[in-house]
Design an enzyme around this catalytic site. Structure first.
Site, PDB file in Angstrom:
ATOM      1  N   ALA A 144      -9.590   7.076   0.154  1.00 43.66           N
ATOM      2  CA  ALA A 144     -10.002   6.154   1.210  1.00 43.66           C
ATOM      3  C   ALA A 144      -8.818   5.469   1.868  1.00 43.66           C
ATOM      4  O   ALA A 144      -8.977   4.492   2.584  1.00 43.66           O
ATOM      5  CB  ALA A 144     -10.955   5.109   0.632  1.00 43.66           C
TER       6      ALA A 144
ATOM      7  N   ASN B  86      -8.848   2.617  -6.810  1.00 46.11           N
ATOM      8  CA  ASN B  86      -7.987   3.768  -7.008  1.00 46.11           C
ATOM      9  C   ASN B  86      -7.014   3.914  -5.843  1.00 46.11           C
ATOM     10  O   ASN B  86      -5.900   4.412  -6.012  1.00 46.11           O
ATOM     11  CB  ASN B  86      -8.828   5.037  -7.148  1.00 46.11           C
TER      12      ASN B  86
ATOM     13  N   HIS C  88      -8.729  -1.635   4.401  1.00 49.22           N
ATOM     14  CA  HIS C  88      -7.439  -1.743   3.713  1.00 49.22           C
ATOM     15  C   HIS C  88      -6.331  -1.884   4.757  1.00 49.22           C
ATOM     16  O   HIS C  88      -6.228  -1.061   5.666  1.00 49.22           O
ATOM     17  CB  HIS C  88      -7.166  -0.505   2.855  1.00 49.22           C
TER      18      HIS C  88
END
Length: 287
Positions: A142, A210, A240
């Site tokens: 991601a 992760n 993010h």
């Protein structure tokens, strides 16, 4: 130039009628949202790849999940996967990483690992790969532009900071929150719930971060990377933001991932695995 314009890496024949000479046998460990989508795409056709097996606990359920495939792979336990395949795609709970990855890398094979945070607690797997001639591959998942971070790490990186903002429902139940008695169910505004390193986050948020561990591995290390996690009432996507300062470049990256049916996992995670598989035998590889 005409060939470059016509080339499509997503083509079922890798573009321009190219058919790879080598076929890799692929196994999938775990058949959740990510594993199921990878299986579906392999069944549709990825040049040089053939889905041969899935490793699951509930074989009857797996048969139902795979019922629409053109060619049914073998459905076996995780312990039975290694002799059947050349590559394993790990899409299972992090606690199973040694059972999945170990047999493959010790026998000179490849393991694509999504639960890369678990590698911090099973460093022997990296040594197993080194001794056995295998390889552990961590897809971008991601995140974005890990290649840029890795390039910067060839020089000197001064700092790496990542700020993660997630909808509340994607963070509820995280061990860090429960252990520290932090309640976020009824918050009315964004709340910072963690400030530390990816190594610490891998313990407290094993299903969520992760990506932060992958960033640390690509750059200055999981203990030198700064990480903030926010439960954010104003966002609907897993977001993010990464800031990197190095002697070769200074850059900021932001990605807003659409959550899948599992709010802890973005839709792009499965696609990153599929993209990695396509690059194995593509005559043109970018990134």
């Amino acid at each position: 130039m005409d060939q470059l314009r016509q080339f499509d890496p997503r083509s079922r024949t890798a573009g321009n009628g190219y058919t790879p000479k080598k076929i890799h046998r692929v196994a999938i460990a775990g058949l959740g949202l990510v594993g199921s989508e990878v299986a579906r795409q392999l069944d549709l056709g990825i040049p040089g790849m053939k889905l041969v097996a899935v490793g699951v606990r509930d074989k009857a359920k797996a048969e139902q999940q795979l019922a629409g495939l053109k060619e049914m792979p073998k459905i076996v336990s995780i312990a039975e996967l290694e002799p059947l395949a050349d590559i394993v795609v790990e899409c299972a709970p992090a606690a199973l990483i040694s059972d999945i990855v170990g047999p493959f890398v010790r026998n000179g094979k490849k393991a694509i690992v999504l639960s890369c945070g678990a590698l911090l607690f099973h460093p022997q797997l990296i040594e197993d790969a080194k001794q056995g001639g295998g390889q552990i591959l961590v897809p971008s998942g991601a995140l974005l532009a890990l290649d840029a971070v890795s390039a910067a790490a060839e020089g000197k990186i001064n700092s790496v900071k990542m700020v993660t903002r997630k909808p509340v429902r994607g963070l509820v139940g995280a061990p860090f929150l429960e252990q520290n008695k932090i309640t976020i169910d009824d918050i009315k505004e964004p709340m910072r719930i963690f400030n530390g390193t990816p190594r610490e986050a891998a313990v407290g948020f094993p299903a969520n971060l992760n990506v932060a561990v992958a960033l640390g591995m690509a750059g200055t290390g999981v203990d030198q990377t700064s990480l903030e996690i926010w439960a954010d009432t104003t966002v609907t996507r897993n977001t993010h933001t990464i800031e990197v300062d190095s002697d070769s470049a200074r850059f900021t990256m932001k990605i807003e991932n659409i959550p899948s049916a599992n709010p802890k996992t973005g839709l792009i995670t499965a696609l990153s695995v599929i993209a990695m598989l396509r690059r194995f035998e593509s005559p043109l590889r970018v990134g």
